[in-house]
Write a protein that holds these residues in place. Structure first.
Motif, PDB file in Angstrom:
ATOM      1  N   HIS A  56      51.242  33.010  22.771  1.00  0.00           N
ATOM      2  CA  HIS A  56      50.703  32.583  21.595  1.00  0.00           C
ATOM      3  C   HIS A  56      48.978  32.271  21.234  1.00  0.00           C
ATOM      4  O   HIS A  56      49.041  30.954  21.103  1.00  0.00           O
ATOM      5  CB  HIS A  56      52.078  32.239  20.406  1.00  0.00           C
ATOM      6  CG  HIS A  56      50.821  32.579  18.602  1.00  0.00           C
ATOM      7  ND1 HIS A  56      50.101  33.579  17.827  1.00  0.00           N
ATOM      8  CD2 HIS A  56      50.450  31.798  18.416  1.00  0.00           C
ATOM      9  CE1 HIS A  56      50.325  33.260  16.864  1.00  0.00           C
ATOM     10  NE2 HIS A  56      50.170  32.351  16.863  1.00  0.00           N
ATOM     11  N   ARG A  57      47.952  32.899  21.125  1.00  0.00           N
ATOM     12  CA  ARG A  57      46.761  32.024  21.410  1.00  0.00           C
ATOM     13  C   ARG A  57      46.442  31.908  20.180  1.00  0.00           C
ATOM     14  O   ARG A  57      45.528  31.390  19.940  1.00  0.00           O
ATOM     15  CB  ARG A  57      45.783  32.302  22.366  1.00  0.00           C
ATOM     16  CG  ARG A  57      45.998  32.375  23.276  1.00  0.00           C
ATOM     17  CD  ARG A  57      46.356  33.934  24.606  1.00  0.00           C
ATOM     18  NE  ARG A  57      47.122  34.931  23.478  1.00  0.00           N
ATOM     19  CZ  ARG A  57      46.600  36.174  24.372  1.00  0.00           C
ATOM     20  NH1 ARG A  57      45.136  36.391  25.280  1.00  0.00           N
ATOM     21  NH2 ARG A  57      47.365  37.082  23.911  1.00  0.00           N
ATOM     22  N   GLY A  58      46.930  32.407  19.321  1.00  0.00           N
ATOM     23  CA  GLY A  58      46.355  32.760  17.101  1.00  0.00           C
ATOM     24  C   GLY A  58      44.642  33.476  17.404  1.00  0.00           C
ATOM     25  O   GLY A  58      44.260  33.381  16.663  1.00  0.00           O
ATOM     26  N   ILE A  59      45.500  34.259  18.079  1.00  0.00           N
ATOM     27  CA  ILE A  59      43.966  35.291  18.064  1.00  0.00           C
ATOM     28  C   ILE A  59      43.886  35.938  16.529  1.00  0.00           C
ATOM     29  O   ILE A  59      42.198  35.791  15.956  1.00  0.00           O
ATOM     30  CB  ILE A  59      43.866  36.894  18.512  1.00  0.00           C
ATOM     31  CG1 ILE A  59      44.068  35.789  19.860  1.00  0.00           C
ATOM     32  CG2 ILE A  59      43.206  37.994  18.839  1.00  0.00           C
ATOM     33  CD1 ILE A  59      44.245  37.531  20.674  1.00  0.00           C
ATOM     34  N   GLU A  60      44.456  36.217  15.807  1.00  0.00           N
ATOM     35  CA  GLU A  60      44.406  36.979  14.421  1.00  0.00           C
ATOM     36  C   GLU A  60      43.363  35.019  13.877  1.00  0.00           C
ATOM     37  O   GLU A  60      42.294  35.377  12.560  1.00  0.00           O
ATOM     38  CB  GLU A  60      45.309  36.838  13.826  1.00  0.00           C
ATOM     39  CG  GLU A  60      45.850  38.265  13.944  1.00  0.00           C
ATOM     40  CD  GLU A  60      47.165  38.904  13.512  1.00  0.00           C
ATOM     41  OE1 GLU A  60      47.793  38.276  12.342  1.00  0.00           O
ATOM     42  OE2 GLU A  60      48.243  39.482  13.921  1.00  0.00           O
ATOM     43  N   ARG A  61      43.705  34.302  13.883  1.00  0.00           N
ATOM     44  CA  ARG A  61      42.844  33.125  12.986  1.00  0.00           C
ATOM     45  C   ARG A  61      41.179  33.073  13.569  1.00  0.00           C
ATOM     46  O   ARG A  61      40.947  32.547  13.011  1.00  0.00           O
ATOM     47  CB  ARG A  61      43.889  32.109  13.375  1.00  0.00           C
ATOM     48  CG  ARG A  61      45.506  31.635  12.393  1.00  0.00           C
ATOM     49  CD  ARG A  61      46.111  31.394  13.162  1.00  0.00           C
ATOM     50  NE  ARG A  61      46.263  30.349  13.335  1.00  0.00           N
ATOM     51  CZ  ARG A  61      47.221  30.417  14.569  1.00  0.00           C
ATOM     52  NH1 ARG A  61      48.024  31.327  13.708  1.00  0.00           N
ATOM     53  NH2 ARG A  61      47.844  30.084  14.915  1.00  0.00           N
ATOM     54  N   LEU A  62      41.749  33.537  15.293  1.00  0.00           N
ATOM     55  CA  LEU A  62      40.423  32.663  15.315  1.00  0.00           C
ATOM     56  C   LEU A  62      39.470  34.020  15.466  1.00  0.00           C
ATOM     57  O   LEU A  62      38.710  33.812  14.967  1.00  0.00           O
ATOM     58  CB  LEU A  62      40.442  33.092  16.967  1.00  0.00           C
ATOM     59  CG  LEU A  62      41.051  31.568  17.838  1.00  0.00           C
ATOM     60  CD1 LEU A  62      41.202  32.189  19.693  1.00  0.00           C
ATOM     61  CD2 LEU A  62      40.457  30.691  17.437  1.00  0.00           C
TER      62      LEU A  62
ATOM     63  N   ARG B 287      40.208  40.488  24.642  1.00  0.00           N
ATOM     64  CA  ARG B 287      41.050  39.696  25.750  1.00  0.00           C
ATOM     65  C   ARG B 287      42.764  39.455  24.725  1.00  0.00           C
ATOM     66  O   ARG B 287      43.378  38.266  25.510  1.00  0.00           O
ATOM     67  CB  ARG B 287      40.562  38.875  25.816  1.00  0.00           C
ATOM     68  CG  ARG B 287      39.474  39.230  26.682  1.00  0.00           C
ATOM     69  CD  ARG B 287      37.896  37.962  26.576  1.00  0.00           C
ATOM     70  NE  ARG B 287      37.716  38.318  27.574  1.00  0.00           N
ATOM     71  CZ  ARG B 287      36.864  39.179  28.079  1.00  0.00           C
ATOM     72  NH1 ARG B 287      36.343  39.932  26.468  1.00  0.00           N
ATOM     73  NH2 ARG B 287      35.609  39.435  29.020  1.00  0.00           N
ATOM     74  N   VAL B 288      42.939  39.789  23.792  1.00  0.00           N
ATOM     75  CA  VAL B 288      44.265  39.788  23.392  1.00  0.00           C
ATOM     76  C   VAL B 288      44.981  40.737  24.471  1.00  0.00           C
ATOM     77  O   VAL B 288      46.240  40.065  24.949  1.00  0.00           O
ATOM     78  CB  VAL B 288      44.712  41.516  22.674  1.00  0.00           C
ATOM     79  CG1 VAL B 288      45.955  41.655  22.455  1.00  0.00           C
ATOM     80  CG2 VAL B 288      43.528  40.878  20.963  1.00  0.00           C
TER      81      VAL B 288
ATOM     82  N   GLU C 257      39.442  35.408  12.823  1.00  0.00           N
ATOM     83  CA  GLU C 257      38.498  34.600  10.895  1.00  0.00           C
ATOM     84  C   GLU C 257      37.474  34.160  11.243  1.00  0.00           C
ATOM     85  O   GLU C 257      36.939  34.392  10.362  1.00  0.00           O
ATOM     86  CB  GLU C 257      39.109  34.741  10.208  1.00  0.00           C
ATOM     87  CG  GLU C 257      41.111  35.552   9.653  1.00  0.00           C
ATOM     88  CD  GLU C 257      41.471  35.025   8.976  1.00  0.00           C
ATOM     89  OE1 GLU C 257      41.450  33.750   8.085  1.00  0.00           O
ATOM     90  OE2 GLU C 257      43.010  35.595   9.051  1.00  0.00           O
TER      91      GLU C 257
ATOM     92  N   LEU D 175      36.532  38.699  21.838  1.00  0.00           N
ATOM     93  CA  LEU D 175      38.014  38.515  22.009  1.00  0.00           C
ATOM     94  C   LEU D 175      38.923  39.133  21.570  1.00  0.00           C
ATOM     95  O   LEU D 175      39.775  38.939  22.818  1.00  0.00           O
ATOM     96  CB  LEU D 175      38.312  37.815  19.963  1.00  0.00           C
ATOM     97  CG  LEU D 175      39.038  36.500  19.812  1.00  0.00           C
ATOM     98  CD1 LEU D 175      39.510  35.581  20.977  1.00  0.00           C
ATOM     99  CD2 LEU D 175      39.214  36.265  17.957  1.00  0.00           C
TER     100      LEU D 175
ATOM    101  N   ASP E 257      52.794  38.241  22.229  1.00  0.00           N
ATOM    102  CA  ASP E 257      52.405  37.611  21.475  1.00  0.00           C
ATOM    103  C   ASP E 257      51.295  37.253  20.300  1.00  0.00           C
ATOM    104  O   ASP E 257      50.640  36.500  19.220  1.00  0.00           O
ATOM    105  CB  ASP E 257      52.259  36.394  22.692  1.00  0.00           C
ATOM    106  CG  ASP E 257      54.171  35.683  22.466  1.00  0.00           C
ATOM    107  OD1 ASP E 257      53.919  34.789  23.862  1.00  0.00           O
ATOM    108  OD2 ASP E 257      54.909  36.278  21.997  1.00  0.00           O
ATOM    109  N   ARG E 258      50.433  37.700  21.185  1.00  0.00           N
ATOM    110  CA  ARG E 258      48.943  37.268  19.905  1.00  0.00           C
ATOM    111  C   ARG E 258      48.544  36.525  20.667  1.00  0.00           C
ATOM    112  O   ARG E 258      47.467  35.842  19.463  1.00  0.00           O
ATOM    113  CB  ARG E 258      48.596  38.497  18.980  1.00  0.00           C
ATOM    114  CG  ARG E 258      47.969  39.958  19.254  1.00  0.00           C
ATOM    115  CD  ARG E 258      49.186  40.328  17.693  1.00  0.00           C
ATOM    116  NE  ARG E 258      50.206  40.352  18.326  1.00  0.00           N
ATOM    117  CZ  ARG E 258      51.455  39.880  16.728  1.00  0.00           C
ATOM    118  NH1 ARG E 258      50.351  39.578  16.037  1.00  0.00           N
ATOM    119  NH2 ARG E 258      52.388  39.503  16.168  1.00  0.00           N
TER     120      ARG E 258
END
Lengths: 149, 361, 151
Positions: free
Chosen positions: B42-48, B63-64, B50, B60, B360-361
């Motif tokens: 989990h790299r927090g892509i949805e937060r990144l 690279r999911v 934004e 970005l 995990d995204r």
């Protein structure tokens, strides 16, 4: 004199049979499939004496991909401590060098060297199999010259 | 009565290419069930997403997942273009579809090799990955990248195909087809593979519906869904192809579905190259996206990819929600593990074609 | 694949719940219906029993920049075309009924939305975290970030 010969033989044996263990610390898989590609007929690193091992206790080199998520931090440390010395760490890809595109995320440490001493850095996102082979050859030269940080 | 013990698998394990932690309960040789812990990737892509602008997010989102990177950016770019109200040129649509199909071929051949390796057929692993290199060669020749292509931009694609490249693509696909037919022949007749996969961990269509599973796993249990046909992004509404389904739902059916889909994707590549219109490949897109919300679905190699995108009128997205196909497949694993033998665990895990990075995204 | 009829879906929901169904047309590409959070299970039963629509693609939650006291939760279903159920929950006490009893596939989606936005699910024993690391101490990561963002 004898000690010199023994040391040289030891280094020659070591560099010609680098057994690698691969650990993905949360990467996207791009670098991982390029690492797996090394074992396949086109790149074939087995001719250099390199084979992939499942157990850290059998491995000389830790190939690390991924930006080290907080959840994998303990696992990464445990694998590193289980590897017998002398051991080498190769940071494969931009994520394990600096965190890559995920730098700044709140669940990511940002690179393998935040936790472990890294011997060779391979840039690229993802890096090509040729670059990984080049890195392993660089590692071999450093082993030959006895240069170990 | 043998004792019940729990075996931990992961996060590092030769079976797993990605970190995933599972606890499998067994009694003797029989598996009773299991549980798993996600979140290692989990790299927090949805937060990144934004915190970056729409153009940076193309890099970005790619690279999911490294294996299905193109379909993620395709879906994201179509969502942004829907919010912008622009339509990309037809030639760009065809090039996006070509890359999607090449990605499907490379992903299925990758999966075939991994399955063969877990079953003990190392030669098929080597052959499948060697043949896969041809599809990576095509992608590299046209886009510059083997695994991450940066093919998509908001407004189209970043490269065009000239005559020489088109000819190279046709001849490479033709050679690859010969190799893939050889592999298919081996798979369909190899008794060792049948013995390891037939009847193993059958999944009913009802279980597929209950767990909201998509993709080849669903099609292997007789559930006939394929978003390329049912909810098509252009140009799939103009392309003819077969959707492969099998009814048995066991590991053998899952093997067959993916193997035969590779053949269909090769045919689709030929169709795309034959029907590709001329024209430009990129239109100019404004940096600021007007406020709005859009949902786009597409068919990745593993199933349905879903993007919800909301814009508040600024240069950064207000919300990016990504759903990937492996998330539901993972939720079905504990149910699948019940009542199989310990030796079948690798076959079950390989048959799901895990992509934990996606989940995990 | 037959596509559902949106008007007949709205009519059925109105018959069952007594509330007039309101269409929200803000989402490009999916039909969207506003419902009240406590009607969720009834509406999903209608979707399943009358329209054979049970494929839950995702559960999305978000907080709009100008409405910090509300969390929007969307359940995205699909049958031929997408149908989204849109609900608004108060940020102070966001609560929803779990549907994992009849749709086990919703388990992971509910856990993710619960840990990311702090939504409390009733009707299930526990909602263990799915994606966040074990040592995460900072509360739901999507809530309350605007104060910390440097933008």
């Amino acid at each position: 004199m004898l000690k010199n010969v023994i040391e040289k033989t030891y280094r020659w044996a070591q560099k010609n049979s680098l057994w690698v263990i691969h650990f993905n610390t949360g990467g996207c898989n791009g670098c991982d499939i390029e690492i797996l590609d090394l074992l396949t007929p086109r790149y074939d690193v087995e001719r250099l004496g390199i084979i992939a091992q499942g157990s850290p206790r059998h491995a000389d080199v830790l190939l690390c991909t991924g930006p080290v998520t907080k959840q994998t931090r303990d696992g990464l440390w445990q694998i590193y401590t289980q590897m017998p010395s002398p051991k080498y760490v190769v940071a494969v890809g931009s994520c394990s060098n600096t965190g890559g595109v995920f730098n700044g995320s709140d669940t990511v440490l940002g690179g393998v060297d935040k936790l472990l001493p890294v011997d060779v850095y391979i840039p690229g996102c993802p890096c090509r199999p040729e670059a990984i082979i080049n890195a392993l050859l660089t590692l071999r030269e450093r082993i030959t010259s006895g240069d170990k940080i | 009565m043998q004792n019940r013990i729990s075996i931990p698998i992961g996060p590092q394990h030769p079976l797993l290419k990605e970190p995933l932690s599972m606890m499998i309960d067994i009694s003797g040789e029989k598996v009773l069930g299991g549980s798993m812990r996600l979140g290692y990737v989990h790299r927090g892509i949805e937060r990144l997403a934004e915190q970056r602008n729409y153009i940076q997010n193309v890099l970005l989102i790619e690279r999911v997942c490294g294996i299905c990177s193109h379909v993620h950016t395709t879906t994201y770019c179509y969502a942004v273009e829907a919010l912008l109200g622009i339509e990309i040129p037809p030639r760009a649509q065809y090039i996006r579809a070509l890359m999607c199909e090449l990605e499907r071929i490379h992903s299925h051949l990758l999966w075939l090799g991994i399955l063969a390796k877990h079953v003990g057929l190392e030669t098929i692993f080597m052959h499948a990955w060697h043949d896969r290199e041809s599809s990576l060669d095509i992608m590299e020749a046209i886009s510059g990248g083997r695994v991450s292509h940066a093919a998509n931009q908001i407004g189209g694609v970043s490269f065009n195909l000239d005559k020489a490249q088109a000819e190279m693509i046709r001849s490479t696909i033709s050679n690859l087809r010969t190799q893939v037919e050889g592999l298919l022949n081996v798979i369909e007749t190899e008794p060792a593979l049948h013995a390891r996969t037939q009847g193993v961990a059958p999944v009913s269509a009802e279980m597929i519906r209950q767990y909201c599973v998509v993709g080849p796993i669903a099609r292997a249990s007789g559930v006939d869904i394929d978003l390329r046909r049912d909810d098509p992004l252009p140009p799939y509404d103009q392309l003819e192809f077969k959707v492969i389904t099998h009814a048995d739902g066991d590991a053998w059916a899952r093997t067959l579905v993916r193997a035969q889909e590779t053949r269909e994707s090769l045919n689709l590549c030929d169709t795309i190259m034959r029907d590709m219109p001329d024209g430009e490949v990129l239109v100019r897109a404004p940096r600021k996206v007007p406020p709005g919300e859009a949902i786009i679905r597409s068919e990745a190699p593993r199933g349905e990819v879903f993007y919800y995108l909301r814009s508040d009128g600024s240069e950064n997205p207000a919300r990016v929600k990504i759903r990937t196909p492996t998330l539901s497949a993972l939720s079905m694993i504990p149910a699948q593990l019940a009542a199989i033998q310990v030796a079948d665990i690798p076959v079950v895990l390989a048959g799901i074609d895990l992509c934990v990075a996606c989940a995990d995204r | 694949m037959t596509k559902f009829n949106l008007q007949s879906m709205i009519d059925k929901i109105e018959d069952a719940t007594g509330t007039p169904g309101e269409v929200y047309d803000g989402i490009n590409n999916d039909e969207t219906i506003y419902i009240e959070p406590d009607q969720l299970v009834d509406v999903i039963n209608i979707l399943r029993d009358h329209f054979d629509c049970i494929h839950l693609t995702a559960i999305t939650a978000q907080q709009r920049e100008d409405q910090h006291d509300t969390i929007e939760v969307m359940y995205h279903f699909w049958k031929g075309r997408g149908i989204t159920l849109l609900m608004k929950l108060p940020t102070s006490t966001p609560q929803l009924t779990s549907i994992i009893d009849f749709l086990p596939g919703a388990d992971f989606y509910e856990r993710e939305v619960a840990e990311m936005f702090g939504i409390h699910y009733t009707g299930r024993e526990e909602t263990p975290p799915l994606l966040l690391p074990d040592d995460w101490q900072n509360g739901p990561p999507f809530i309350g970030r605007e104060e910390n963002d440097a933008e």
